[in-house]
Scaffold this motif. Structure first.
Motif, PDB file in Angstrom:
ATOM      1  N   UNK A 100      -0.658   7.683   7.128  1.00  9.54           N
ATOM      2  CA  UNK A 100      -1.722   6.736   6.811  1.00  9.54           C
ATOM      3  C   UNK A 100      -1.380   5.991   5.521  1.00  9.54           C
ATOM      4  N   UNK A 101      -1.533   4.668   5.572  1.00  6.82           N
ATOM      5  CA  UNK A 101      -1.241   3.863   4.388  1.00  6.82           C
ATOM      6  C   UNK A 101      -2.416   3.926   3.420  1.00  6.82           C
ATOM      7  N   UNK A 102      -2.101   4.163   2.170  1.00 10.91           N
ATOM      8  CA  UNK A 102      -3.103   4.142   1.112  1.00 10.91           C
ATOM      9  C   UNK A 102      -3.248   2.690   0.668  1.00 10.91           C
ATOM     10  N   UNK A 103      -4.314   2.029   1.095  1.00  9.56           N
ATOM     11  CA  UNK A 103      -4.507   0.616   0.761  1.00  9.56           C
ATOM     12  C   UNK A 103      -4.850   0.418  -0.714  1.00  9.56           C
ATOM     13  N   UNK A 104      -5.051   1.497  -1.462  1.00 13.32           N
ATOM     14  CA  UNK A 104      -5.273   1.406  -2.904  1.00 13.32           C
ATOM     15  C   UNK A 104      -3.967   1.540  -3.686  1.00 13.32           C
ATOM     16  N   UNK A 105      -2.845   1.718  -2.976  1.00 11.80           N
ATOM     17  CA  UNK A 105      -1.546   1.865  -3.639  1.00 11.80           C
ATOM     18  C   UNK A 105      -1.144   0.558  -4.319  1.00 11.80           C
TER      19      UNK A 105
END
Length: 146
Positions: A100-105
């Motif tokens: 899962x991509x961490x969109x807060x990265x």
């Protein structure tokens, strides 16, 4: 040889989520949205380069699904940086993210990550090949050479 003119290998990848939206990165260097992309470093293959770029820019590992095409047209692949001009020869892939991509990265290259509907792309897109989306969405089983 004029060192202000260069041809360099590059890589780019389109990543779709399960809803068919496209992952875009807001790049810190140009403050614009674009697909994951970067340079091939000495000693690595284009596949290794795009996997590294995806990891650096999203903090996620990827699997390459296919080569979409190779893009070298001077009209769309030439960039000007101050006193130098670079024509990139870009290997363009479709990839999936293994986690899962961490969109807060965010980091020194990535200001933001976001999935966009293909009919509602941001207006502040970085210079990109005009065929990037249509080639990725094409049902033809071929590699595009543009």
């Amino acid at each position: 040889m004029n060192t202000s003119l260069q041809i360099l290998p590059a890589v780019a990848a389109i990543v779709f989520n399960d809803a068919g939206e496209v992952l875009l990165q807001k790049r810190r260097d140009v403050d614009q949205w674009g697909i994951i992309s970067g340079h091939v470093e000495f000693g690595e293959t284009v596949e290794e380069a795009i996997k590294r770029e995806i990891k650096e820019e999203t903090n996620s590992k990827a699997i390459i699904l296919r080569l979409i095409g190779v893009y070298s047209s001077p009209a769309s692949q030439t960039y000007r940086y101050g006193d130098r001009t670079v024509q990139y020869v870009t290997s363009y892939f479709e990839a999936i993210i293994e986690e899962k991509i961490d969109l807060d990265f965010f980091n020194q290259e990535t200001a933001a990550l976001e999935f966009f509907n293909i009919d509602n792309m941001p207006v502040d897109m970085a210079q990109i090949n005009p065929y990037w989306l249509s080639d990725a969405l094409s049902k033809e089983q071929k590699v595009f050479l543009r």
